[in-house]
Design an enzyme around this catalytic site. Structure first.
Site, PDB file in Angstrom:
ATOM      1  N   TYR A  11       0.931  -0.719 111.884  1.00 50.70           N
ATOM      2  CA  TYR A  11       0.584  -1.633 110.792  1.00 50.70           C
ATOM      3  C   TYR A  11       0.087  -0.922 109.545  1.00 50.70           C
ATOM      4  O   TYR A  11      -0.141  -1.557 108.516  1.00 50.70           O
ATOM      5  CB  TYR A  11      -0.470  -2.644 111.259  1.00 50.70           C
ATOM      6  CG  TYR A  11       0.030  -3.524 112.370  1.00 50.70           C
ATOM      7  CD1 TYR A  11       0.982  -4.513 112.135  1.00 50.70           C
ATOM      8  CD2 TYR A  11      -0.438  -3.360 113.672  1.00 50.70           C
ATOM      9  CE1 TYR A  11       1.451  -5.313 113.160  1.00 50.70           C
ATOM     10  CE2 TYR A  11       0.024  -4.160 114.704  1.00 50.70           C
ATOM     11  CZ  TYR A  11       0.971  -5.132 114.438  1.00 50.70           C
ATOM     12  OH  TYR A  11       1.433  -5.921 115.457  1.00 50.70           O
ATOM     13  N   HIS A  16       0.128  -6.677 104.880  1.00 48.49           N
ATOM     14  CA  HIS A  16      -0.977  -7.394 105.520  1.00 48.49           C
ATOM     15  C   HIS A  16      -2.227  -6.531 105.647  1.00 48.49           C
ATOM     16  O   HIS A  16      -3.311  -7.050 105.863  1.00 48.49           O
ATOM     17  CB  HIS A  16      -0.526  -7.871 106.910  1.00 48.49           C
ATOM     18  CG  HIS A  16      -0.859  -9.286 107.231  1.00 48.49           C
ATOM     19  ND1 HIS A  16      -1.199 -10.240 106.287  1.00 48.49           N
ATOM     20  CD2 HIS A  16      -0.901  -9.929 108.430  1.00 48.49           C
ATOM     21  CE1 HIS A  16      -1.433 -11.393 106.899  1.00 48.49           C
ATOM     22  NE2 HIS A  16      -1.264 -11.227 108.188  1.00 48.49           N
ATOM     23  N   TYR A  61      -7.211  -7.880 115.269  1.00 50.44           N
ATOM     24  CA  TYR A  61      -5.964  -8.376 114.691  1.00 50.44           C
ATOM     25  C   TYR A  61      -6.323  -9.505 113.733  1.00 50.44           C
ATOM     26  O   TYR A  61      -7.342 -10.181 113.862  1.00 50.44           O
ATOM     27  CB  TYR A  61      -4.916  -8.803 115.730  1.00 50.44           C
ATOM     28  CG  TYR A  61      -4.340  -7.617 116.461  1.00 50.44           C
ATOM     29  CD1 TYR A  61      -3.308  -6.864 115.913  1.00 50.44           C
ATOM     30  CD2 TYR A  61      -4.888  -7.205 117.665  1.00 50.44           C
ATOM     31  CE1 TYR A  61      -2.815  -5.743 116.562  1.00 50.44           C
ATOM     32  CE2 TYR A  61      -4.401  -6.086 118.319  1.00 50.44           C
ATOM     33  CZ  TYR A  61      -3.367  -5.362 117.758  1.00 50.44           C
ATOM     34  OH  TYR A  61      -2.900  -4.252 118.393  1.00 50.44           O
ATOM     35  N   ASN A  63      -5.488 -12.549 112.948  1.00 52.43           N
ATOM     36  CA  ASN A  63      -5.735 -13.963 113.253  1.00 52.43           C
ATOM     37  C   ASN A  63      -7.088 -14.234 113.895  1.00 52.43           C
ATOM     38  O   ASN A  63      -7.486 -15.392 114.027  1.00 52.43           O
ATOM     39  CB  ASN A  63      -4.625 -14.512 114.153  1.00 52.43           C
ATOM     40  CG  ASN A  63      -3.269 -14.467 113.477  1.00 52.43           C
ATOM     41  OD1 ASN A  63      -3.140 -14.075 112.316  1.00 52.43           O
ATOM     42  ND2 ASN A  63      -2.247 -14.862 114.202  1.00 52.43           N
ATOM     43  N   ASP A  88      -4.823  -9.649 101.575  1.00 47.69           N
ATOM     44  CA  ASP A  88      -3.521  -9.807 100.933  1.00 47.69           C
ATOM     45  C   ASP A  88      -3.249 -11.260 100.565  1.00 47.69           C
ATOM     46  O   ASP A  88      -3.690 -12.175 101.245  1.00 47.69           O
ATOM     47  CB  ASP A  88      -2.418  -9.302 101.872  1.00 47.69           C
ATOM     48  CG  ASP A  88      -2.367 -10.071 103.181  1.00 47.69           C
ATOM     49  OD1 ASP A  88      -1.364 -10.758 103.438  1.00 47.69           O
ATOM     50  OD2 ASP A  88      -3.345  -9.989 103.963  1.00 47.69           O
ATOM     51  N   ASN A 109      -3.967 -16.674 107.905  1.00 52.27           N
ATOM     52  CA  ASN A 109      -4.595 -16.844 109.219  1.00 52.27           C
ATOM     53  C   ASN A 109      -5.911 -16.077 109.373  1.00 52.27           C
ATOM     54  O   ASN A 109      -6.809 -16.527 110.084  1.00 52.27           O
ATOM     55  CB  ASN A 109      -3.624 -16.463 110.328  1.00 52.27           C
ATOM     56  CG  ASN A 109      -2.503 -17.480 110.453  1.00 52.27           C
ATOM     57  OD1 ASN A 109      -2.689 -18.656 110.171  1.00 52.27           O
ATOM     58  ND2 ASN A 109      -1.329 -17.026 110.850  1.00 52.27           N
TER      59      ASN A 109
END
Length: 188
Positions: A11, A16, A61, A63, A88, A109
């Site tokens: 990632y 993100h 993460y 969410n 973001d 989220n």
């Protein structure tokens, strides 16, 4: 000061994870080591403008970002007014920033999770533009920036660091007045 993103090499440098990138730039400027692992996060403590700050990168993460933030807020007895979230925003073109004192999740989220865990949408935030998806949203936000976009974002991240300092030294309204019209010198 919480930067949102996803943990893991796969990632790194994705749209993100621009919140993580912003935290790294702040840590670099103010010599704050992100060397503690607790509260479902990697974090560090230091000073900006004479004020003690905590830089936080949740490892839950995106969410579930609110879990990490709630845990550290409970431990340090922080209120929503003490929170600044960097993340973001696909509704802003690459390189633009928008600072707000409150607001809805707007479909993000990570922010949904934070609002749920704080029980309020009243907390300062800096949204960092990552551009509109041309097709699939997930592929867009988990995609990497082009070389040209990265160059623009280097300039933008400097403005984000400066706006964080203004928020800490004065308040969010002052930062909104000074930085919400920010346009990077480079065009994509």
């Amino acid at each position: 000061i919480v930067g949102l993103g996803n943990p893991g090499k796969e990632y790194e440098n994705t749209r993100h994870n621009i919140g993580f990138d912003a935290i790294d730039k702040i840590a670099e400027k103010y010599n704050i080591e992100l060397n503690r692992i607790k509260f479902k996060s990697v974090y560090g403590e230091g000073f900006i403008g004479g004020e003690k700050v905590i830089l936080l990168k949740p490892t839950t993460y995106m969410n579930l970002s609110g879990e990490s933030l709630r845990a550290i807020m409970d431990f340090y007895k922080l209120s929503n007014e003490d929170v600044l979230v960097l993340y973001d925003d696909i509704s802003l073109e690459v390189g633009r920033i928008r600072i707000r004192e409150k607001g809805s999740a707007g479909g993000h989220n990570g922010i949904k999770s934070i609002i749920a865990h704080l029980g309020s949408d009243i907390f300062s935030r800096i949204k960092i533009g990552v551009g509109q998806p041309k097709s699939d949203l997930v592929n867009h936000v988990l995609g990497k920036f082009s070389k040209e976009e990265r160059e623009v974002l280097e300039e933008t991240l400097k403005a984000v660091v400066d706006s964080v300092e203004v928020i800490i030294k004065t308040d969010t309204k002052e930062a909104m007045n000074r930085f919400n019209g920010f346009i990077p010198n480079k065009k994509i």
